[in-house]
Design an enzyme around this catalytic site. Structure first.
Site, PDB file in Angstrom:
ATOM      1  N   LYS A 110       1.769  33.709  71.826  1.00 16.11           N
ATOM      2  CA  LYS A 110       3.125  33.968  72.313  1.00 16.11           C
ATOM      3  C   LYS A 110       3.566  32.765  73.124  1.00 16.11           C
ATOM      4  O   LYS A 110       2.729  32.062  73.701  1.00 16.11           O
ATOM      5  CB  LYS A 110       3.152  35.209  73.205  1.00 16.11           C
ATOM      6  CG  LYS A 110       4.510  35.878  73.269  1.00 16.11           C
ATOM      7  CD  LYS A 110       4.727  36.703  72.016  1.00 16.11           C
ATOM      8  CE  LYS A 110       5.926  37.594  72.090  1.00 16.11           C
ATOM      9  NZ  LYS A 110       5.838  38.616  71.033  1.00 16.11           N
TER      10      LYS A 110
HETATM   11  N1  GLU Z   1       8.126  38.382  68.155  1.00 11.30           N
HETATM   12  C1  GLU Z   1       7.771  39.302  67.113  1.00 11.30           C
HETATM   13  C2  GLU Z   1       6.651  40.218  67.571  1.00 11.30           C
HETATM   14  O1  GLU Z   1       6.481  40.465  68.720  1.00 11.30           O
HETATM   15  C3  GLU Z   1       7.484  38.591  65.794  1.00 11.30           C
HETATM   16  C4  GLU Z   1       6.351  37.639  65.819  1.00 11.30           C
HETATM   17  C5  GLU Z   1       6.233  36.824  64.543  1.00 11.30           C
HETATM   18  O2  GLU Z   1       6.951  37.091  63.601  1.00 11.30           O
HETATM   19  O3  GLU Z   1       5.391  35.922  64.512  1.00 11.30           O
HETATM   20  O4  GLU Z   1       5.950  40.789  66.776  1.00 11.30           O
END
Ligand code: GLU
Length: 420
Positions: A110
């Site tokens: 993240k």
């Molecule tokens: N931000 C989204 C999540 O929390 C998508 C993450 C992604 O597609 O890599 O799952």
């Protein structure tokens, strides 16, 4: 044990509690357990940019790789005033379990920048994104770590990340991010994927509970990429969307809101507040409105020990990451509320991100109908497995989902062994 308190945050405490509880249930090897409690690596960067008024402002940004046992890392990029190292680390950990339970070949990551994008101009956001990307450039790449949209970021931000990375490589590298605009290598269906996956999982859960989604009263907290899509799809399926909220406020109508009109109103006025014909509701009261289904699709830690017993919904489907604290989880469990956990309910986004990445690496793009049927296939498999584990082990769905995700990551640890 050495002190590792730099990752502390309310959400990190929640995710550690979840991991520790499930580790005990799984009889997880203590050596794997300790490694899974903290990220593999975490980068903190200063992001100085020129503001429109001529000043230079310095923001703080993060990119955290929680675990790399299953493959390159994957996870969103968040622009929000609450972003901190501890929050980003917790969200990276959740991505590890999410990718694990969905069977995707990724570890969790993240990123985030502590800022308020709502008060910044498009030019400032572009400069912020490009400078942040160049600060973390050694940390990302199509076979290393692949960012995607999250709270406060969108496909335009992904295009700037992709362009900045590509300029340093002297060639276009679309595989460095997912959630890009379709014209430059994005996937059909990615934008709606999280909301669509959530509605799909919710209808599966309803049918296992011998209930029909049609006619259910639903409230949705958050009217962004997840909440707005889920509200629209559920409205089309015949649900009565009685309440919707976003940062500007909440609106309520026991007869149901016209979600198409609400979308137009939010687009024009910058939020759902002031929607004609609906009653205004304060944020503090919103989650407690009368309804059958609650979809928290905004920020974390919204359902807590101090409000969980006043929530009326019988099903909670978590569109946001980490919206429910462990105390609230226990209260809801005791009250017989079915909670469909974040890592399952909002997993549709990263599933279609995976499809986008695969399509990009092959330079071959699928039709939207193909994306949808593959999304359903992956989500159905995960849902059935988790439902079965919950029945067999007599646990709630969160515990079952975490067990599936954590077990897979631990198994990859075991097979790979410890270097050197
Ligand atoms: N931000 C989204 C999540 O929390 C998508 C993450 C992604 O597609 O890599 O799952």
């Amino acid at each position: 044990m050495p002190d590792k308190s730099e990752f502390d945050s309310p959400l990190f405490r929640t995710t550690l509690h979840q991991l520790d509880t499930v580790a005990a249930r799984l009889n997880l090897d203590p050596n794997f357990h300790e490694r899974l409690r903290y990220p593999r690596r975490a980068l903190v960067v200063s992001v100085p940019i020129h503001m429109d008024d001529g000043r230079t402002e310095v923001y703080v940004g993060y990119r955290v790789h929680h675990n790399t046992a299953l493959g390159p890392t994957k996870g969103g990029l968040r622009y929000h005033p609450d972003v901190s190292l501890g929050e980003v680390t917790a969200l990276a950990m959740l991505m590890s379990w999410k990718c694990g339970l969905l069977g995707l070949p990724y570890g969790g990551a993240k990123g985030g920048i502590r800022c308020d994008p709502r008060s910044m101009s498009p030019g400032e956001i572009e400069r912020l994104t490009r400078r942040y990307t160049s600060e973390i450039i050694l940390f990302i790449g199509p076979d290393l770590d692949i960012p995607a949209p999250d709270l406060g970021t969108d496909e335009q931000v992904m295009a700037w990340v992709m362009d900045t990375y590509s300029m340093t490589q002297g060639k276009s590298v679309p595989g460095v991010v997912t959630g890009k605009p379709i014209l430059i290598g994005g996937s059909a269906g990615r934008k709606e994927a999280t909301g669509r996956g959530l509605v799909f999982i919710l209808s599966r859960a309803a049918s296992r509970l011998n209930q029909e989604l049609k006619g259910k009263r639903v409230i949705v907290q958050g009217f962004g990429n997840v909440g707005a899509v889920a509200a629209r799809l559920l409205w089309r399926e015949g649900c009565t969307i009685v309440g919707v909220s976003d940062v500007t406020g909440g609106v309520y109508s026991p007869q149901g809101l016209d979600i198409r009109q609400l979308g137009i109103h939010a687009e024009e006025s910058g939020g759902v507040a002031g929607f004609p014909g609906a009653d205004p509701v304060a944020h503090t009261d919103f989650l407690e409105l009368p309804c059958d289904v609650l979809i928290p699709a905004a920020v974390g830690s919204q359902i807590r020990g101090d409000n969980a017993d006043r929530i009326k919904a019988l099903i909670v489907a978590e569109g946001a990451n980490g919206p429910t604290t462990p105390e609230a989880d226990q209260i809801l469990r005791e009250r017989g509320v079915t909670v469909i956990p974040d890592i399952l309910a909002n997993g549709g986004g990263v599933v279609v991100s995976y499809f986008e990445w695969v399509q990009g690496l092959q330079y071959y793009f699928w039709r939207e109908s193909e994306i949808l049927s593959r999304l359903q296939e992956v989500m159905t498999r995960a849902f059935n497995r988790i439902w079965a584990v919950a029945q067999k082990e007599g646990t709630d769905l969160r515990t079952a989902a975490l067990m599936a995700g954590i077990r897979r990551v631990a198994e990859a640890f075991r097979i790979r062994g410890l270097y050197p």
